[in-house]
Write a protein that holds these residues in place. Structure first.
Motif, short mmCIF file in Angstrom:
data_model
loop_
_atom_site.label_atom_id
_atom_site.label_comp_id
_atom_site.label_asym_id
_atom_site.label_seq_id
_atom_site.Cartn_x
_atom_site.Cartn_y
_atom_site.Cartn_z
N ARG A 90 0.68 -1.29 0.04
CA ARG A 90 -0.22 -0.08 -0.03
C ARG A 90 1.09 1.37 0.35
O ARG A 90 0.74 2.48 1.04
CB ARG A 90 -1.12 0.03 1.16
N CYS A 91 1.32 1.55 -1.04
CA CYS A 91 2.50 2.15 -1.02
C CYS A 91 2.12 3.30 -1.82
O CYS A 91 2.55 4.66 -1.73
CB CYS A 91 4.66 2.12 -2.03
N GLY A 92 0.81 3.03 -2.39
CA GLY A 92 0.21 4.24 -3.51
C GLY A 92 0.65 4.75 -4.80
O GLY A 92 0.17 5.40 -5.29
N ALA A 93 2.24 4.20 -4.78
CA ALA A 93 2.11 4.21 -6.59
C ALA A 93 1.27 3.81 -7.29
O ALA A 93 1.86 4.83 -8.51
CB ALA A 93 4.11 3.42 -6.77
N CYS A 94 0.82 3.37 -7.89
CA CYS A 94 -0.44 2.61 -8.66
C CYS A 94 -1.63 4.00 -8.67
O CYS A 94 -2.05 3.76 -9.71
CB CYS A 94 -0.93 1.40 -8.67
N PRO A 168 6.29 -1.89 -7.46
CA PRO A 168 7.97 -2.32 -7.16
C PRO A 168 7.74 -3.87 -7.25
O PRO A 168 8.25 -4.49 -7.28
CB PRO A 168 8.02 -1.76 -5.75
N ILE A 171 2.68 -6.01 -9.22
CA ILE A 171 0.72 -6.56 -8.73
C ILE A 171 0.24 -5.65 -10.25
O ILE A 171 0.11 -4.41 -10.99
CB ILE A 171 0.96 -5.47 -7.64
S1 SF4 Z 1 2.13 0.06 -6.79
FE1 SF4 Z 1 1.91 -2.18 -5.85
S2 SF4 Z 1 2.73 -2.00 -3.71
FE2 SF4 Z 1 2.11 -0.45 -3.96
S3 SF4 Z 1 0.02 -0.26 -3.87
FE3 SF4 Z 1 0.08 0.14 -5.55
S4 SF4 Z 1 0.02 -2.57 -5.74
FE4 SF4 Z 1 0.35 -2.50 -3.32
#
Ligand code: SF4
Ligand code: SF4
Lengths: 532, 333
Positions: A90-94, A168, A171
């Motif tokens: 749940r880093c939120g990059a997406c 990263p 996913i």
């Molecule tokens: S970028 Fe990947 S790890 Fe980060 S919140 Fe989205 S799905 Fe999860």
């Protein structure tokens, strides 16, 4: 457009708790349910009359057991599913990479939120911490509301994979969506726009259910039209045994516009180089809506292509312009329905190029094939016939992120057109934005959500329209061709949509052709044509 | 709220550690029993986790491609972002693991006046990189406690880490980086409304636990130095399976040990086991060569199909009328 609702694009801070599963099925933002006959045709469970707006979805009495067992089974069969359930941080990059989030501002359309809708259920039933600590560990009960929420949001994902490239861990929410849709199909929850074409494709051969004789009529019609445009008699062989190549295209190419002009383009090309080919009325669909439903349905529909190649005794297969079709052909077909050991290594009969990249699957993309012809100077083009067009290119999600077919279509376009401009770098190639209507969402009842989802793509087109006067959006996808025109009309009026092989067909200088008066759309050519 | 609960949990753990020395048996529990339990749980837990992932099949070859495929010889490919061989895929994974490449792609989207705009967003990448690399260096530095003699690379690592030469003992850069990165990640989680919306209690707990470990460790170095010799004795004895209970361990040491043990126990069962994703993800560790080399699905199973013969049986008459060829083998005609 006056008759369409104004759509405000706004990204607000989310309110409430995402674990609250209740959704409002607002008109314009979801797809209609599969009617019973669709499911009966395909032998799928729980056929009944229902709609998402119903209070009671008439799920089977043991729906919960079916779903949980279905999850368990798929956790054991797909490393992707198990891993993607486990590793998100749940880093939120997406978060802001999904066109549906950007267009709708609905926080549950952030890819990691979408995934969390099932991940929370996974935690509750399949992990120790979720069983012990419940909601503290982010776990959620599986309730009917959750089923409805899954339906809403997993049919608001076009399986475009854009989120995956920013993650990263790679996913891929598209993979999760595919699995959730498959789970839902186990209890008879699916959409008409997917199951109807899939059923038609299964029984008749193509999405619209065009029977073989009518299929022949469409192609005869194309032959007449080609005669008018070029003065040449261009035959399109059907079910011809012993041809060297089986050509498979998305059925929209012969029943929809602007796809149809792409069909004309292919046929002119094949005629000009004297390709020994046939199309098939049995495998008259390259598209595969099974991909948007379940693994098994995808395999059932896809099986026809190899079966037909074998029956006809061809040497290899050539595939037309279509995005999701190529996801299936590139990443699934050989594994599912191969080995294609009855076929031979594809070799271009004109240039002698061996398509080593298709050595096992024996299926070549028409853009690969044409780029090779152009590179070896085997065909002559007059790009000035496309001078009325200022062109940009939309990478379809699947060829871009599920294949990497980026340069081949661009190579063809740059040769076929004098005016070509790329959209901004963050919106093309692997970063491309979806049309917003893929994965079976391109129906009319879902229009508002389509226009919202297509907003990021349209926004980039608007940029090049203002900067360079772009008036044509080229692409290699049947769903794009069906849905981008609507999107352009709404957000960027004045931009038309065309296939790469339509522009190639316009520019193709053919032996013995008459002086062209019109382009493939029947529109008069801008200036006196002198090169023919 | 979730953040506060997580903070309360970490503080409670720290207090438990701090008071362990005063409770009968507390010291033994924290300095001997817990470290063993933690170590065993960590090792078994991770092994179980990895086995679970690795044992599950990969039915399809589904890399996400981030560049040009290999098709025609004269087209320049992106060999790493769209690997064509297993070796290139391994390089792709290695670069991801070492540099967090995907996070470097990150950007932020804004909508203003009906337009979508992007801005650079590299801080998440920087903070993640700082966090993980600092943790690695710190872990390596700690080897001096459990290995005798101290491994050859530890003293130079220490020296390098302290090259700023601020204060005595010299301030270590990794300590600063670790705390700064943790604070940034925590602040970001709280300040960004999208993240706050999605964050779970466990997300805060993981960050705060690491912060607690870092701060208690740093306090032992900079604020209330502990007797390093006795710490090393304790650790060596543990490592040699001849545990010796220290007589009067510093409360900070107990806090540190308790928090580290908690982390070790928690790690395999939490998102902190995300390393598996880097190495095992089928969207990243496979070559994009599914048309060149057939990929095998171990559970590939037969499905019902609509065969040509069945299809022709339905349409043969119309096909003949339309002048289409028919096989005519499977039906009366
Ligand atoms: S970028 Fe990947 S790890 Fe980060 S919140 Fe989205 S799905 Fe999860
Ligand atoms: S696959 Fe595409 S549509 Fe689905 S969540 Fe990811 S970015 Fe959104």
């Amino acid at each position: 457009m006056a008759d369409k609702p104004a759509i405000d694009i706004e990204l607000k801070a989310p309110k409430g708790d995402w674990r609250d599963a209740r959704v409002e099925f607002r008109k314009g933002t979801f797809s209609n349910a599969s009617p019973p006959k669709d499911l009966v045709h395909l032998g799928l469970p729980n056929p009944r009359k229902w709609q998402p707006t119903d209070l009671d979805w008439q799920l089977p009495p043991d729906w919960k057991r079916i779903l949980l067992e279905g999850m368990k089974d798929r956790l054991a069969r797909y490393r992707s599913f198990r891993l993607f359930m486990d590793v998100c941080v749940r880093c939120g990059a997406c978060a802001d990479k999904c066109h549906f989030y950007l267009g709708s501002g609905d926080p549950k359309n952030m890819p990691f939120a979408r995934a969390e809708l099932i991940r929370s259920v996974y935690r509750r039933y399949f992990t120790l911490s979720g069983r012990l600590f419940g909601s503290l560990a982010g776990a959620r009960e599986l309730t009917e509301d959750v089923v409805k929420e899954w339906f809403y949001y997993f049919y608001q994902c076009t399986e475009c994979r854009r989120c995956s490239i920013y993650c990263p861990f790679g996913i891929d929410t598209a993979e999760i969506t595919m699995i959730v849709r498959e789970l839902l199909s186990l209890i008879g929850v699916s959409t008409h726009w997917i199951t109807e074409p899939a059923g038609n494709c299964y029984r008749v051969g193509n999405h619209l259910g065009i029977a073989p004789h009518a299929f022949k009529d469409s192609l005869e019609f194309a032959r007449d039209e080609l005669r008018d445009i070029t003065g040449l008699d261009i035959e399109i062989p059907i079910n011809r045994k012993g041809a060297e190549v089986l050509f498979v295209m998305p059925s929209a190419d012969y029943f929809a516009t602007p796809h149809y002009y792409t069909l004309l383009g292919y046929m002119m090309l094949f005629h000009e180089i004297g390709l020994d080919f046939t199309v098939s009325a049995y495998a008259s669909e390259g598209g595969n809506f099974g991909l948007f439903h379940s693994n098994d349905l995808m395999k059932r529909l896809n099986a026809k292509i190899y079966a037909e190649a074998k029956r006809l005794g061809v040497k290899w297969i050539l595939g037309g312009e279509c995005g999701h079709m190529w996801r299936v052909l590139h990443q699934y077909m050989d594994t599912m329905n191969g080995p294609a050991d009855f076929l031979e290594m594809p070799v271009s009969p004109v240039t002698g190029t061996r398509f080593e990249n298709a050595a096992s699957t024996k299926m070549v993309h028409v853009c690969e094939f044409t780029a090779d012809l152009l590179y070896h100077g085997k065909i002559k083009l007059d790009p000035s016939r496309n001078d009325e067009y200022v062109v940009t290119y939309h990478d379809s999600c699947n060829p871009a992120r599920g294949m990497g077919l980026l340069e081949e279509p661009r190579y063809v376009l740059r040769r076929a057109c004098n005016h070509f401009h790329e959209m901004p770098a963050k919106t093309i190639r692997e970063y491309t934005f979806c049309c917003g209507s893929g994965a079976g969402l391109g129906n009319d009842e879902n229009m508002e959500m389509r226009l919202r989802g297509g907003f990021p793509r349209a926004n980039a087109v608007r940029h090049v329209r203002e900067e360079h006067g772009v008036n044509l959006l080229a692409c290699i996808c049947a769903i794009d061709k069906a849905t981008l025109p609507t999107l352009m009309d709404y957000w960027v009026p004045g931009v038309q949509v065309a296939g790469v092989h339509e522009l190639l067909g316009n520019a193709l200088v053919m032996t013995g052709e008459k002086q062209r008066a019109t382009n493939l759309r029947g529109e008069p050519l801008a200036k006196e044509e002198v090169h023919a | 709220m979730k953040a506060l609960l997580a903070a309360a949990a970490v503080i409670a753990l720290a207090l438990a550690g701090a008071s362990a020395g005063a409770i009968p048996g507390g010291t033994v529990a924290v300095t001997v029993v817990l470290p063993y339990v933690a170590f065993l749980t960590l090792a078994a837990g991770i092994a179980w986790r990895v086995w679970q992932w690795a044992a599950s099949p990969v039915p399809y070859r589904i890399p996400t491609t981030c560049g040009q495929q290999r098709s025609l010889a004269w087209i320049r490919t992106a060999p790493i972002d769209n690997p064509d061989t297993g070796i290139m895929a391994a390089i792709r994974v290695a670069i991801e693991a070492l540099t967090f490449r995907s996070l470097l792609r990150n950007s932020r989207s804004h909508v203003s006046a009906g337009r979508l705009e992007f801005s650079e967003a590299r801080l998440l990448w920087l903070a993640s990189l700082a966090l993980h690399w600092s943790l690695l260096v710190i872990l390596l530095r700690h080897l001096r406690f459990v290995l005798q003699p101290t491994p050859f690379f530890v003293p130079p690592l220490d020296a390098l880490d302290g090259f700023l030469r601020i204060g005595a003992p010299p301030l270590l850069i990794t300590d600063v980086l670790l705390v700064a990165a943790l604070l940034y990640l925590l602040g970001r989680r709280l300040a960004n409304p999208l993240l706050r919306y999605m964050s779970l209690l466990t997300d805060y707990f993981a960050l705060l636990l690491l912060l607690g470990i870092a701060l208690s460790g740093m306090a032992m170095r900079y604020a209330a130095p502990v007797d390093l010799v006795s710490v090393k004795q304790l650790a060596l004895a543990l490592a040699a399976f001849h545990p010796v209970v220290p007589l009067a361990p510093s409360a900070l040491l107990l806090v540190h040990l308790l928090l580290v043990s908690t982390l070790a126990i928690y790690l395999p069962f939490s998102k902190l086991a995300h390393f598996g994703g880097v190495f095992l993800s089928p969207t990243r560790n496979l070559a994009n060569n599914s048309r060149r080399v057939r990929h095998i699905n171990p559970w590939n199973r037969p499905v019902p199909t609509h065969t040509y013969a069945e299809w022709e049986a339905e349409y043969a008459d119309k096909m003949k009328l339309a002048g289409l060829p028919v096989d005519g083998t499977d039906h009366g005609g």
